[in-house]
Write a protein that holds these residues in place. Structure first.
Motif, PDB file in Angstrom:
ATOM      1  N   PHE A 166     -29.067  -6.665 -25.829  1.00  0.00           N
ATOM      2  CA  PHE A 166     -27.775  -6.199 -26.304  1.00  0.00           C
ATOM      3  C   PHE A 166     -27.647  -4.688 -26.093  1.00  0.00           C
ATOM      4  CE2 PHE A 166     -26.665  -9.691 -29.659  1.00  0.00           C
ATOM      5  CZ  PHE A 166     -26.336 -10.547 -28.629  1.00  0.00           C
ATOM      6  N   SER A 167     -28.578  -4.111 -25.352  1.00  0.00           N
ATOM      7  CA  SER A 167     -28.589  -2.670 -25.122  1.00  0.00           C
ATOM      8  C   SER A 167     -27.939  -2.351 -23.775  1.00  0.00           C
ATOM      9  CB  SER A 167     -30.026  -2.146 -25.129  1.00  0.00           C
ATOM     10  OG  SER A 167     -30.100  -0.870 -24.533  1.00  0.00           O
ATOM     11  N   TYR A 168     -26.963  -1.446 -23.774  1.00  0.00           N
ATOM     12  CA  TYR A 168     -26.334  -1.027 -22.521  1.00  0.00           C
ATOM     13  C   TYR A 168     -27.316  -0.236 -21.662  1.00  0.00           C
ATOM     14  CZ  TYR A 168     -22.064  -2.462 -24.842  1.00  0.00           C
ATOM     15  OH  TYR A 168     -21.104  -3.193 -25.494  1.00  0.00           O
ATOM     16  N   GLU A 169     -28.182   0.527 -22.294  1.00  0.00           N
ATOM     17  CA  GLU A 169     -29.200   1.270 -21.544  1.00  0.00           C
ATOM     18  C   GLU A 169     -30.128   0.308 -20.809  1.00  0.00           C
ATOM     19  OE1 GLU A 169     -33.113   4.107 -22.340  1.00  0.00           O
ATOM     20  OE2 GLU A 169     -31.835   3.531 -24.036  1.00  0.00           O
ATOM     21  N   PHE A 170     -30.615  -0.708 -21.538  1.00  0.00           N
ATOM     22  CA  PHE A 170     -31.506  -1.712 -20.956  1.00  0.00           C
ATOM     23  C   PHE A 170     -30.823  -2.432 -19.795  1.00  0.00           C
ATOM     24  CE2 PHE A 170     -35.088  -4.741 -21.870  1.00  0.00           C
ATOM     25  CZ  PHE A 170     -34.735  -5.737 -20.960  1.00  0.00           C
ATOM     26  N   SER A 171     -29.601  -2.885 -20.018  1.00  0.00           N
ATOM     27  CA  SER A 171     -28.937  -3.700 -19.010  1.00  0.00           C
ATOM     28  C   SER A 171     -28.648  -2.910 -17.735  1.00  0.00           C
ATOM     29  CB  SER A 171     -27.654  -4.319 -19.566  1.00  0.00           C
ATOM     30  OG  SER A 171     -26.751  -3.336 -19.999  1.00  0.00           O
ATOM     31  N   LYS A 172     -28.249  -1.681 -17.887  1.00  0.00           N
ATOM     32  CA  LYS A 172     -27.963  -0.856 -16.705  1.00  0.00           C
ATOM     33  C   LYS A 172     -29.242  -0.516 -15.943  1.00  0.00           C
ATOM     34  CE  LYS A 172     -25.586   3.372 -15.274  1.00  0.00           C
ATOM     35  NZ  LYS A 172     -24.817   4.557 -15.741  1.00  0.00           N
ATOM     36  N   LYS A 173     -30.301  -0.228 -16.685  1.00  0.00           N
ATOM     37  CA  LYS A 173     -31.544   0.252 -16.084  1.00  0.00           C
ATOM     38  C   LYS A 173     -32.391  -0.876 -15.498  1.00  0.00           C
ATOM     39  CE  LYS A 173     -35.219   3.542 -17.313  1.00  0.00           C
ATOM     40  NZ  LYS A 173     -35.777   4.342 -18.438  1.00  0.00           N
ATOM     41  N   TYR A 174     -32.493  -1.986 -16.225  1.00  0.00           N
ATOM     42  CA  TYR A 174     -33.427  -3.045 -15.826  1.00  0.00           C
ATOM     43  C   TYR A 174     -32.755  -4.293 -15.256  1.00  0.00           C
ATOM     44  CZ  TYR A 174     -36.313  -0.311 -19.115  1.00  0.00           C
ATOM     45  OH  TYR A 174     -36.952   0.697 -19.778  1.00  0.00           O
ATOM     46  N   LEU A 175     -31.492  -4.540 -15.583  1.00  0.00           N
ATOM     47  CA  LEU A 175     -30.787  -5.719 -15.062  1.00  0.00           C
ATOM     48  C   LEU A 175     -29.830  -5.356 -13.929  1.00  0.00           C
ATOM     49  CD1 LEU A 175     -29.787  -7.541 -18.400  1.00  0.00           C
ATOM     50  CD2 LEU A 175     -31.998  -7.519 -17.222  1.00  0.00           C
ATOM     51  N   VAL A 176     -29.585  -4.059 -13.770  1.00  0.00           N
ATOM     52  CA  VAL A 176     -28.692  -3.525 -12.736  1.00  0.00           C
ATOM     53  C   VAL A 176     -27.272  -4.073 -12.913  1.00  0.00           C
ATOM     54  CG1 VAL A 176     -28.543  -2.894 -10.303  1.00  0.00           C
ATOM     55  CG2 VAL A 176     -30.738  -3.602 -11.239  1.00  0.00           C
ATOM     56  N   VAL A 177     -26.840  -4.103 -14.159  1.00  0.00           N
ATOM     57  CA  VAL A 177     -25.462  -4.472 -14.472  1.00  0.00           C
ATOM     58  C   VAL A 177     -25.112  -3.817 -15.805  1.00  0.00           C
ATOM     59  CG1 VAL A 177     -26.066  -6.650 -15.643  1.00  0.00           C
ATOM     60  CG2 VAL A 177     -23.817  -6.384 -14.620  1.00  0.00           C
ATOM     61  N   PRO A 178     -24.019  -3.056 -15.892  1.00  0.00           N
ATOM     62  CA  PRO A 178     -23.761  -2.257 -17.094  1.00  0.00           C
ATOM     63  C   PRO A 178     -23.172  -3.012 -18.274  1.00  0.00           C
ATOM     64  CG  PRO A 178     -22.074  -1.838 -15.452  1.00  0.00           C
ATOM     65  CD  PRO A 178     -23.081  -2.730 -14.797  1.00  0.00           C
ATOM     66  N   ASP A 179     -22.498  -4.139 -18.026  1.00  0.00           N
ATOM     67  CA  ASP A 179     -21.746  -4.787 -19.098  1.00  0.00           C
ATOM     68  C   ASP A 179     -22.390  -6.071 -19.610  1.00  0.00           C
ATOM     69  OD1 ASP A 179     -21.297  -6.149 -16.739  1.00  0.00           O
ATOM     70  OD2 ASP A 179     -19.169  -6.504 -17.108  1.00  0.00           O
ATOM     71  N   TYR A 180     -23.663  -6.272 -19.328  1.00  0.00           N
ATOM     72  CA  TYR A 180     -24.334  -7.506 -19.738  1.00  0.00           C
ATOM     73  C   TYR A 180     -24.181  -7.814 -21.234  1.00  0.00           C
ATOM     74  CZ  TYR A 180     -27.982 -11.007 -20.475  1.00  0.00           C
ATOM     75  OH  TYR A 180     -28.662 -12.150 -20.848  1.00  0.00           O
ATOM     76  N   PRO A 181     -24.380  -6.859 -22.151  1.00  0.00           N
ATOM     77  CA  PRO A 181     -24.291  -7.193 -23.576  1.00  0.00           C
ATOM     78  C   PRO A 181     -22.947  -7.805 -23.973  1.00  0.00           C
ATOM     79  CG  PRO A 181     -25.344  -5.076 -23.299  1.00  0.00           C
ATOM     80  CD  PRO A 181     -24.798  -5.459 -21.953  1.00  0.00           C
ATOM     81  N   ASP A 182     -21.855  -7.266 -23.462  1.00  0.00           N
ATOM     82  CA  ASP A 182     -20.536  -7.809 -23.789  1.00  0.00           C
ATOM     83  C   ASP A 182     -20.354  -9.201 -23.181  1.00  0.00           C
ATOM     84  OD1 ASP A 182     -19.857  -5.412 -25.086  1.00  0.00           O
ATOM     85  OD2 ASP A 182     -19.178  -4.531 -23.193  1.00  0.00           O
ATOM     86  N   VAL A 183     -20.759  -9.336 -21.930  1.00  0.00           N
ATOM     87  CA  VAL A 183     -20.568 -10.602 -21.215  1.00  0.00           C
ATOM     88  C   VAL A 183     -21.377 -11.716 -21.849  1.00  0.00           C
ATOM     89  CG1 VAL A 183     -21.018 -11.791 -19.034  1.00  0.00           C
ATOM     90  CG2 VAL A 183     -19.938  -9.541 -19.025  1.00  0.00           C
TER      91      VAL A 183
END
Length: 284
Positions: A166-183
């Motif tokens: 649910f972290s925007y930092e995590f999702s952008k850095k490690y999943l290479v997608v910025p909006d994962y938590p919302d989605v």
């Protein structure tokens, strides 16, 4: 027909929230690097899944090549990122499903299906005309289009999303997608609205419902606790959750020193014991 409507999403491609608009029917590829044909890495009875999926006959897994996420720690990176696999026809994919059922598998487990939804459910419809009747498991990374999920309502029996962060930092850095938590929040709510809590038959085999996976990550236990709170508050304490401890720094994980190690026993215990405190329905 749902499949005919799904074809409208694949070219230009809007199957996942990236909305890359690739003309896949013309042979183009987007982020997932797959055209409009099924691309499969492997298939067979799998006995390493949750007990409610495995039973005695195994879960009939089909590993689809490519992915709409860019996880730097992906354990299946040869398939998802290095693109190991082969293009097959929709008819061949339907035959694989029928073969797995004939082998005695309790379900058809679609691993990383998001970017191949159109091809997959065309194959499912063909297979059902030939006798496919075991549950369909949608085993995904959680980065799903709610619009597409609504199109496959009634075609999926068991949704099994990862909730990675649910972290925007995590999702952008490690999943290479910025909006994962919302989605992922919206997607899991839609899945739950379609199939509800997990139901098992008299033999303890899953038939319908939502199963959530969460992989505990090194140095990110607070994120895990936030996810568990959200599950309890929004889906209820009857939600089936598998808290996984098998993180290993595969692929490019060691480009990031903070996740370049296994989790500690303490990290896993903190998360698992908190889930028990919340009285969630934990995988055993």
């Amino acid at each position: 027909m749902a499949v005919e409507r799904l074809k409208e999403f694949i070219s230009p491609c809007r199957l996942c929230p990236r909305n890359c608009l690739a003309e896949r029917s013309k042979g183009d590829v987007g982020y997932c690097r797959v055209t409009d044909k099924p691309m499969v890495s492997s298939f067979g009875p799998h006995f390493g899944e949750e007990p409610v999926l495995v039973g005695w006959g195994g879960s009939g897994t089909i590993f689809f090549t490519g992915c709409n996420l860019g996880c730097v720690f992906c354990q299946n990176y040869q398939i998802s990122h290095l693109m190991e696999g082969d293009y097959i026809t929709v008819e061949e994919l339907s035959e694989i499903m029928l073969y797995l059922q004939k082998r005695g598998c309790h379900n058809i487990n679609l691993v990383t299906p998001t970017h191949q939804v159109t091809q997959i459910f065309e194959a499912v419809e063909i297979a059902k005309t030939k006798g496919l009747n075991v549950p369909i498991v949608y085993n995904c990374g959680g980065y799903e289009s709610v619009e597409v999920l609504r199109e496959i309502r009634g075609l999926v029996d068991i949704y099994m999303p990862d909730i990675k962060t649910f972290s925007y930092e995590f999702s952008k850095k490690y999943l290479v997608v910025p909006d994962y938590p919302d989605v992922v929040r919206e997607a899991v709510i839609e899945m739950f609205n379609q199939v509800g809590h997990l139901k098992v038959n008299e033999y303890g085999i899953a038939e319908k419902g939502v199963m959530i996976r969460h992989l505990v990550m090194p140095n990110w236990t607070n994120d895990s606790l936030e996810i568990l709170n959200w599950i309890a508050d929004n889906l209820g304490r009857e939600t089936y959750v598998n808290i996984m401890d098998q993180y290993y720094p595969y692929y490019r994980a060691c480009d990031f020193p903070e996740i370049c190690r296994r989790i500690t026993e303490e990290e896993y215990s903190v998360v698992y014991n908190y889930a028990k405190k919340l009285k969630l329905r934990l995988a055993v």
